[in-house]
Write a protein that holds these residues in place. Sequence first.
Motif, mmCIF file in Angstrom:
data_model
loop_
_atom_site.group_PDB
_atom_site.id
_atom_site.type_symbol
_atom_site.label_atom_id
_atom_site.label_comp_id
_atom_site.label_asym_id
_atom_site.label_seq_id
_atom_site.Cartn_x
_atom_site.Cartn_y
_atom_site.Cartn_z
ATOM 1 N N CYS A 194 8.258 26.366 -58.034
ATOM 2 C CA CYS A 194 6.868 26.427 -58.519
ATOM 3 C C CYS A 194 6.800 26.067 -60.001
ATOM 4 O O CYS A 194 5.775 25.559 -60.480
ATOM 5 C CB CYS A 194 6.259 27.808 -58.269
ATOM 6 S SG CYS A 194 6.979 29.149 -59.270
ATOM 7 N N LYS A 195 7.886 26.292 -60.746
ATOM 8 C CA LYS A 195 7.936 25.954 -62.173
ATOM 9 C C LYS A 195 7.855 24.440 -62.369
ATOM 10 O O LYS A 195 7.173 23.950 -63.258
ATOM 11 C CB LYS A 195 9.237 26.483 -62.790
ATOM 12 C CG LYS A 195 9.270 27.978 -63.026
ATOM 13 C CD LYS A 195 8.700 28.299 -64.395
ATOM 14 C CE LYS A 195 9.054 29.730 -64.791
ATOM 15 N NZ LYS A 195 8.521 30.059 -66.123
ATOM 16 N N HIS A 196 8.592 23.715 -61.518
ATOM 17 C CA HIS A 196 8.601 22.254 -61.605
ATOM 18 C C HIS A 196 7.205 21.690 -61.361
ATOM 19 O O HIS A 196 6.760 20.777 -62.065
ATOM 20 C CB HIS A 196 9.589 21.665 -60.589
ATOM 21 C CG HIS A 196 9.537 20.169 -60.490
ATOM 22 N ND1 HIS A 196 10.259 19.345 -61.330
ATOM 23 C CD2 HIS A 196 8.822 19.339 -59.654
ATOM 24 C CE1 HIS A 196 10.009 18.086 -61.012
ATOM 25 N NE2 HIS A 196 9.148 18.052 -60.007
ATOM 26 N N PHE A 197 6.539 22.245 -60.347
ATOM 27 C CA PHE A 197 5.206 21.735 -59.973
ATOM 28 C C PHE A 197 4.083 22.399 -60.771
ATOM 29 O O PHE A 197 2.912 22.048 -60.606
ATOM 30 C CB PHE A 197 4.981 21.942 -58.472
ATOM 31 C CG PHE A 197 5.872 21.100 -57.604
ATOM 32 C CD1 PHE A 197 5.605 19.751 -57.394
ATOM 33 C CD2 PHE A 197 7.014 21.641 -57.021
ATOM 34 C CE1 PHE A 197 6.434 18.976 -56.592
ATOM 35 C CE2 PHE A 197 7.853 20.868 -56.222
ATOM 36 C CZ PHE A 197 7.566 19.530 -56.009
ATOM 37 N N LYS A 198 4.443 23.380 -61.613
ATOM 38 C CA LYS A 198 3.477 24.090 -62.458
ATOM 39 C C LYS A 198 2.326 24.672 -61.635
ATOM 40 O O LYS A 198 1.144 24.424 -61.904
ATOM 41 C CB LYS A 198 2.944 23.163 -63.553
ATOM 42 C CG LYS A 198 4.023 22.715 -64.513
ATOM 43 C CD LYS A 198 3.521 21.744 -65.546
ATOM 44 C CE LYS A 198 4.669 21.316 -66.454
ATOM 45 N NZ LYS A 198 4.278 20.259 -67.393
ATOM 46 N N ILE A 199 2.724 25.417 -60.594
ATOM 47 C CA ILE A 199 1.725 26.039 -59.713
ATOM 48 C C ILE A 199 1.986 27.539 -59.624
ATOM 49 O O ILE A 199 3.080 28.006 -59.906
ATOM 50 C CB ILE A 199 1.758 25.429 -58.288
ATOM 51 C CG1 ILE A 199 3.180 25.581 -57.686
ATOM 52 C CG2 ILE A 199 1.315 23.977 -58.287
ATOM 53 C CD1 ILE A 199 3.277 25.237 -56.221
ATOM 54 N N ASN A 200 0.963 28.272 -59.229
ATOM 55 C CA ASN A 200 1.107 29.687 -58.927
ATOM 56 C C ASN A 200 1.070 29.868 -57.421
ATOM 57 O O ASN A 200 0.320 29.150 -56.729
ATOM 58 C CB ASN A 200 -0.033 30.497 -59.562
ATOM 59 C CG ASN A 200 0.058 30.500 -61.077
ATOM 60 O OD1 ASN A 200 1.133 30.653 -61.632
ATOM 61 N ND2 ASN A 200 -1.068 30.312 -61.745
ATOM 62 N N HIS A 201 1.863 30.770 -56.886
ATOM 63 C CA HIS A 201 1.816 31.028 -55.446
ATOM 64 C C HIS A 201 2.163 32.489 -55.184
ATOM 65 O O HIS A 201 2.843 33.138 -55.980
ATOM 66 C CB HIS A 201 2.758 30.086 -54.674
ATOM 67 C CG HIS A 201 4.210 30.288 -54.973
ATOM 68 N ND1 HIS A 201 5.160 30.473 -53.994
ATOM 69 C CD2 HIS A 201 4.895 30.317 -56.140
ATOM 70 C CE1 HIS A 201 6.350 30.605 -54.543
ATOM 71 N NE2 HIS A 201 6.223 30.521 -55.849
ATOM 72 N N ASN A 202 1.647 32.990 -54.083
ATOM 73 C CA ASN A 202 1.889 34.393 -53.727
ATOM 74 C C ASN A 202 3.098 34.509 -52.814
ATOM 75 O O ASN A 202 3.008 34.229 -51.623
ATOM 76 C CB ASN A 202 0.659 34.997 -53.028
ATOM 77 C CG ASN A 202 -0.516 35.111 -53.978
ATOM 78 O OD1 ASN A 202 -0.338 35.485 -55.136
ATOM 79 N ND2 ASN A 202 -1.708 34.779 -53.510
ATOM 80 N N ASN A 203 4.224 34.863 -53.392
ATOM 81 C CA ASN A 203 5.436 35.100 -52.612
ATOM 82 C C ASN A 203 6.155 36.272 -53.256
ATOM 83 O O ASN A 203 6.489 36.215 -54.444
ATOM 84 C CB ASN A 203 6.333 33.857 -52.593
ATOM 85 C CG ASN A 203 7.501 33.992 -51.633
ATOM 86 O OD1 ASN A 203 8.214 34.985 -51.638
ATOM 87 N ND2 ASN A 203 7.708 32.987 -50.794
ATOM 88 N N ILE A 220 10.767 33.276 -61.201
ATOM 89 C CA ILE A 220 12.168 33.528 -60.814
ATOM 90 C C ILE A 220 12.195 33.804 -59.320
ATOM 91 O O ILE A 220 11.515 34.717 -58.844
ATOM 92 C CB ILE A 220 12.759 34.725 -61.592
ATOM 93 C CG1 ILE A 220 12.753 34.441 -63.097
ATOM 94 C CG2 ILE A 220 14.180 35.030 -61.121
ATOM 95 C CD1 ILE A 220 13.092 35.634 -63.957
ATOM 96 N N ARG A 221 12.957 33.012 -58.584
ATOM 97 C CA ARG A 221 13.015 33.147 -57.130
ATOM 98 C C ARG A 221 14.241 33.964 -56.733
ATOM 99 O O ARG A 221 15.362 33.678 -57.147
ATOM 100 C CB ARG A 221 13.082 31.758 -56.472
ATOM 101 C CG ARG A 221 13.012 31.749 -54.955
ATOM 102 C CD ARG A 221 11.689 32.351 -54.455
ATOM 103 N NE ARG A 221 11.564 32.196 -53.025
ATOM 104 C CZ ARG A 221 10.717 31.352 -52.438
ATOM 105 N NH1 ARG A 221 9.931 30.578 -53.162
ATOM 106 N NH2 ARG A 221 10.656 31.280 -51.127
ATOM 107 N N PHE A 222 14.006 34.987 -55.917
ATOM 108 C CA PHE A 222 15.093 35.837 -55.415
ATOM 109 C C PHE A 222 15.412 35.464 -53.974
ATOM 110 O O PHE A 222 14.509 35.349 -53.139
ATOM 111 C CB PHE A 222 14.696 37.313 -55.543
ATOM 112 C CG PHE A 222 14.636 37.792 -56.971
ATOM 113 C CD1 PHE A 222 15.774 38.302 -57.583
ATOM 114 C CD2 PHE A 222 13.469 37.689 -57.709
ATOM 115 C CE1 PHE A 222 15.739 38.720 -58.917
ATOM 116 C CE2 PHE A 222 13.425 38.100 -59.044
ATOM 117 C CZ PHE A 222 14.566 38.614 -59.642
ATOM 118 N N ILE A 223 16.705 35.268 -53.695
ATOM 119 C CA ILE A 223 17.158 34.809 -52.374
ATOM 120 C C ILE A 223 18.085 35.859 -51.783
ATOM 121 O O ILE A 223 19.077 36.244 -52.417
ATOM 122 C CB ILE A 223 17.892 33.457 -52.492
ATOM 123 C CG1 ILE A 223 16.959 32.424 -53.144
ATOM 124 C CG2 ILE A 223 18.362 32.957 -51.136
ATOM 125 C CD1 ILE A 223 17.669 31.474 -54.040
#
Length: 397
Positions: A50-59, A66-69
């Motif tokens: 989402c940082k690359h595309f400069k968007i906000n999303h609900n996850n 910061i994405r947690f996997i």
Amino acid sequence: MQIGLLGKANVGKSTFFSAATETPVQIGDFPFTTIQPNVGIAYVSTTCACKHFKINHNNPLCVSGIRFIPIKLIDVAGLVPGAHEGKGLGNQFLDDARQADMLIHVVDISGSTDLQGQHVNVGSHDPREDIKFVEEEFDYWFKQILEREWQKLSKEIEKKSTKLADGITDRFSGLGVKVHEVHEILQSLGLLTKKPTEWNDSDITKFAQTLRKKIKPMLIAANKADLCKDLEITNEIHRNREIVNCSAETELLLKKAAKANLIDYIPGNEKFVINKNVDISSQQKDALNLVENVLSKLNSTGIQTALNSAVFRVLKLIVVFPVEDETKLSNKEGEVLPDAKLLSENATAKNLAETIHQDIAKGFLFAIDAKTKQRIGADHQLKNGDVIKIVSSLSRG
């Protein structure tokens, strides 16, 4: 993805497990507190697409970009010297460790526990002895597997009923060893052309050590690093091993404080923020002041760093985001960047399809790179952070 967590008694292994997984486990001051392996879900973190595309999303697994996997963490029970001979809970320990893709060895880097896990004065035990004994336990285990049927294997190769690499691979089949891995090791040690009957004890030992390092890589979690006067010892160990300074107790305290809504804290961060809308007692304030001291010394609690280092530096995995709509970056339900997959560093678009569903892979036509909008083939090598749509002639299920 399974990571085994191991360590002797009283080094903070169960605290590390609880801090990493937020799973309550029995934490005791005596050997074998952990009798059965605790299994929990921990998370590695990376920059979300989402940082690359400069968007906000609900996850819920994306926090401030910061994405947690999720990964599986196994708190392996019963490590003592002589585990390979069945001492302590040795046989169970080795069986549990067998399941792991790699191992995190929690060490009391402050030297406040002896080899048996008994408390001693800080700095009076050399933690390098703990590292040595754990590595030797695994080396002895691998050596035993090889020696057990060595005469039988030698005869099979003499009769040409099997090849050396194939025969050794069969002996380690329970550990998921691949023929090409055995072949590479034999070649690197100059043993490929040497008859098994000519191998000496040193040859078998070197092979066992090299194979262990390859298929059971290990990262040292230097726990209780905050108790050390200086961290010179970890710098020394780091010269030939992967090691991360950490304080599991501090991370567990931060997680509990965040859960109680006393603070805002993202795992892996160097700082936390006290919630202004909550009354904090003087005792809680003192505890958080101690936490700040640890963070200023170590830069973070090290728990997230250890997990990330295990997956991204030791195992060299990458993160790829599969989507079903490359323009909206979503799945059919409209969820943006719904999933993140851990793949090997040389994974292809077809490999990604296989992690989604075998049918998708079977009917693979092509893929689309959502960042470049380009069509890519089955053998296209993926990069960390790629966002990929798979086009297949077969639907899921």
